[in-house]
Design an enzyme around this catalytic site. Structure first.
Site, PDB file in Angstrom:
ATOM      1  CE  LYS A 298      68.774  51.935 -51.436  1.00  0.00           C
ATOM      2  NZ  LYS A 298      67.600  52.102 -50.559  1.00  0.00           N
TER       3      LYS A 298
ATOM      4  NE  ARG B 103      65.079  38.934 -34.110  1.00  0.00           N
ATOM      5  CZ  ARG B 103      65.359  37.745 -33.566  1.00  0.00           C
ATOM      6  NH1 ARG B 103      65.793  37.667 -32.339  1.00  0.00           N
ATOM      7  NH2 ARG B 103      65.213  36.630 -34.258  1.00  0.00           N
TER       8      ARG B 103
ATOM      9  CB  CYS C 100      62.569  49.457 -35.194  1.00  0.00           C
ATOM     10  SG  CYS C 100      62.711  48.997 -36.906  1.00  0.00           S
TER      11      CYS C 100
HETATM   12  C1  UDX Z   1      63.471  45.457 -33.707  1.00  0.00           C
HETATM   13  C2  UDX Z   1      62.413  44.363 -33.464  1.00  0.00           C
HETATM   14  O1  UDX Z   1      62.998  43.301 -32.689  1.00  0.00           O
HETATM   15  C3  UDX Z   1      61.860  43.825 -34.769  1.00  0.00           C
HETATM   16  O2  UDX Z   1      60.821  42.883 -34.521  1.00  0.00           O
HETATM   17  C4  UDX Z   1      61.308  45.018 -35.564  1.00  0.00           C
HETATM   18  O3  UDX Z   1      60.787  44.594 -36.791  1.00  0.00           O
HETATM   19  C5  UDX Z   1      62.376  46.063 -35.774  1.00  0.00           C
HETATM   20  O4  UDX Z   1      62.900  46.480 -34.511  1.00  0.00           O
HETATM   21  P1  UDX Z   1      66.042  45.571 -34.366  1.00  0.00           P
HETATM   22  O5  UDX Z   1      65.912  47.034 -34.175  1.00  0.00           O
HETATM   23  O6  UDX Z   1      66.737  45.062 -35.564  1.00  0.00           O
HETATM   24  O7  UDX Z   1      64.591  44.873 -34.366  1.00  0.00           O
HETATM   25  O8  UDX Z   1      66.843  45.003 -33.129  1.00  0.00           O
HETATM   26  P2  UDX Z   1      66.558  44.170 -31.805  1.00  0.00           P
HETATM   27  O9  UDX Z   1      67.328  42.923 -31.857  1.00  0.00           O
HETATM   28  O10 UDX Z   1      65.129  44.062 -31.507  1.00  0.00           O
HETATM   29  O11 UDX Z   1      67.259  45.133 -30.726  1.00  0.00           O
HETATM   30  C6  UDX Z   1      66.832  46.490 -30.557  1.00  0.00           C
HETATM   31  C7  UDX Z   1      67.680  47.159 -29.507  1.00  0.00           C
HETATM   32  O12 UDX Z   1      67.422  46.610 -28.218  1.00  0.00           O
HETATM   33  C8  UDX Z   1      69.194  47.007 -29.723  1.00  0.00           C
HETATM   34  O13 UDX Z   1      69.832  48.226 -29.403  1.00  0.00           O
HETATM   35  C9  UDX Z   1      69.594  45.921 -28.735  1.00  0.00           C
HETATM   36  O14 UDX Z   1      70.944  46.015 -28.327  1.00  0.00           O
HETATM   37  C10 UDX Z   1      68.639  46.212 -27.590  1.00  0.00           C
HETATM   38  N1  UDX Z   1      68.353  45.032 -26.758  1.00  0.00           N
HETATM   39  C11 UDX Z   1      67.700  43.966 -27.264  1.00  0.00           C
HETATM   40  C12 UDX Z   1      68.710  45.045 -25.416  1.00  0.00           C
HETATM   41  O15 UDX Z   1      69.296  46.032 -24.923  1.00  0.00           O
HETATM   42  N2  UDX Z   1      68.387  43.976 -24.641  1.00  0.00           N
HETATM   43  C13 UDX Z   1      67.737  42.881 -25.123  1.00  0.00           C
HETATM   44  O16 UDX Z   1      67.479  41.945 -24.350  1.00  0.00           O
HETATM   45  C14 UDX Z   1      67.378  42.876 -26.483  1.00  0.00           C
END
Ligand code: UDX
Length: 490
Positions: free
Chosen positions: A53, A171, A297
């Site tokens: 990596k 995110r 997460c």
């Molecule tokens: C998340 C947190 O947002 C971030 O602050 C943290 O540091 C890591 O975890 P991430 O996992 O990258 O980030 O994705 P995010 O955009 O938060 O979406 C998480 C999940 O929720 C996805 O599966 C997404 O599709 C779903 N989601 C999100 C919904 O179903 N509805 C929404 O309104 C928002």
């Protein structure tokens, strides 16, 4: 992002006093943090035990799909950002050491902190002058106490190191802009000395000077943004991370529950979500109904947060329900597919989306992938397309019933129905005439509500989405049955 990052080695404005930083762990968080710290003007060494990596990064290649990251990596000069496998050298060369190693879930739901401990031991053995040791990985409350204890047990004298909890809120898909334009920066520490150094690191983001640089990565709005700096205790900072993710997951499960009620009473969840979200106390974000949350997460953090509460005698029972609703959401969608198509055995389905959300190649805990597995299990064959996650999906599902297509449209050729499972922007602007021409039956299941039911009906589709009445070709949406009742497909 309205403008591309120019590769300019601009003079660093006076608000930056470069800090020598080591970031341990070149995973998602570590890599984004390391590249962004270099971008705002610090001198960074990023460490990983995976030599392959490191070699790849030294050649300017990024092992993950993340907008801006490779561009920013390549625009840094070799003194501002280096990659190495030598933790000891990096610690000695740095004032601040960020721990950004993985904390994967154990069977129990707790986070596995053995990598954090191993790194803390190595840091302790390498320390030769005062260091600020920062936990950046998502960790449970009390981890900062444990790191302090491990340092002491391994010979670090009082005053030789301070511990800080500095959680990230990145995110996937927008991690770079999330880092450079955060809403808040949390610095959890009882040490004034450590706090001052951390404040120095983040100053360009706190005073907005980064956003004013001609070469800065810009947001859509092109606005100058200043992050709020919040100093807390280390324990509060640790809880802020878990509580933030739990709250966002709760919002998603809440709107998905409301969506199910909307289906029962023939209301439209998109209208309800908008109506709720306009209340500034609630806010409109994270109220998008769909197939439930996935990713590396939310599922892991909710389990870990629940487990901490349980161990501390303050059980967060609400989170159990958040999880249950999330799991049920996929089953509910599957039931809609079944009740519309009748038998799944022998059906050929087109699937758009395999990643856990749009904008990433990550398939961890992906609702899309879990649905594909269920459909295959029930005897359907699938042709799927995802703009970024196909290689990962191919490794995760080895089945002759899963084929991967070269484009979204190609996936649809001769399929009995189309399922949209991930919210990639390109899936929201398909040429509907072409979709109809390619499908054997004009049936679309939209797990992300990317289209309007009325438009789909007008264009001749049977269209089943989330929290909105299902429609059939040329039929008024209001006259149709709700998703809770068995579908009567003509
Ligand atoms: C998340 C947190 O947002 C971030 O602050 C943290 O540091 C890591 O975890 P991430 O996992 O990258 O980030 O994705 P995010 O955009 O938060 O979406 C998480 C999940 O929720 C996805 O599966 C997404 O599709 C779903 N989601 C999100 C919904 O179903 N509805 C929404 O309104 C928002």
């Amino acid at each position: 992002m309205s403008k591309s990052k120019e590769v300019v080695s601009s003079a660093i404005p006076a608000s930056v006093e470069p800090v020598r930083i080591a970031v341990i762990g070149c995973g998602y968080v570590g890599l984004v943090a390391a590249v962004c710290f270099a971008e705002i003007g610090h001198s960074v060494i990023c460490i990983d035990s995976d030599a392959e990596k490191i070699e790849c990064l030294q050649q300017g290649r990024i092992p993950i799909h993340e907008p801006w990251l490779e561009e920013l990596l390549r625009s840094q000069n070799p003194t501002s950002l280096r990659f190495s496998t030598s933790l000891a050298d990096a610690v000695r060369a740095s004032q601040v050491v960020f721990i950004a190693v993985g904390t994967p879930p154990l069977e129990s739901g707790d986070a596995d902190l053995s990598y954090v401990e191993a790194v803390a031991v190595e840091i302790a053995r390498s320390i030769d002058s005062y260091k600020v040791v920062v936990e950046k990985s998502t960790v449970p409350v009390y981890t900062s106490d444990w790191i302090a204890r491990v340092l002491r047990r391994n010979g670090v004298r009082p005053g030789e190191a301070d511990i800080v909890s500095n959680p990230e809120f990145l995110r996937e898909g927008t991690a770079v802009t999330d880092f450079l334009y955060p809403d808040r920066i949390i610095i959890g520490t009882c040490s004034d000395r450590a706090f001052r150094i951390m404040e120095r690191i983040y100053r360009p983001l706190i005073d907005g000077s980064y956003s004013r640089r001609p070469s800065a990565v810009t947001l859509f709005s092109n606005e100058t943004r200043q992050a709020t700096l919040l100093r807390t205790s280390a324990k509060s900072a640790e809880l802020i991370k878990h509580a933030s993710n739990a709250f966002l997951a709760m919002k998603i499960s809440f709107i998905n529950s409301v969506a199910n009620l909307c289906e029962q009473v023939n209301a439209n969840v998109e209208e309800v979500a908008r109506g709720i979200g306009l209340d500034r106390r609630i806010g409109s974000q994270f109220l998008r109904p769909g197939l439930g949350y996935g990713g590396s997460c939310f599922p892991k953090d909710i389990k870990a947060f629940y487990s901490i509460g349980e161990q501390m005698g303050a059980e967060l029972t609400l989170l159990r329900e958040v999880e249950r609703i999330n799991e049920r959401q996929r089953d509910h969608f599957l039931r809609k597919v079944r009740s519309t198509l009748w038998n799944l055995r022998g059906k050929h389905l087109a699937v758009l989306g395999l990643a856990f959300k749009g904008g990433t190649d990550d398939i961890r805990e992906s609702p899309a992938l879990s649905l594909v597995k269920s459909l295959i299990g029930e005897g359907a064959t699938i042709t799927a397309f995802d703009p970024a996650a196909m290689a990962n999906a191919r490794r995760a599902i080895v089945s002759p019933r899963l084929e991967l297509a070269e484009s979204a449209l190609q996936a649809m050729d001769g399929a009995d129905a189309l399922l949209i499972l991930t919210d990639w922007p390109e899936f929201a602007s398909l040429d509907l005439s072409e979709v109809k021409a390619r499908l054997a039956q004009p049936i679309v299941f939209d797990g992300r509500n990317l289209y309007h039911p009325a438009v789909m009906a007008e264009r001749g589709f049977t269209y089943v989405s989330i929290g909105r009445a299902a429609v059939e070709a040329a039929t008024e949406p209001s006259e149709l049955h709700s998703a809770a009742t068995p579908y009567r497909v003509a």
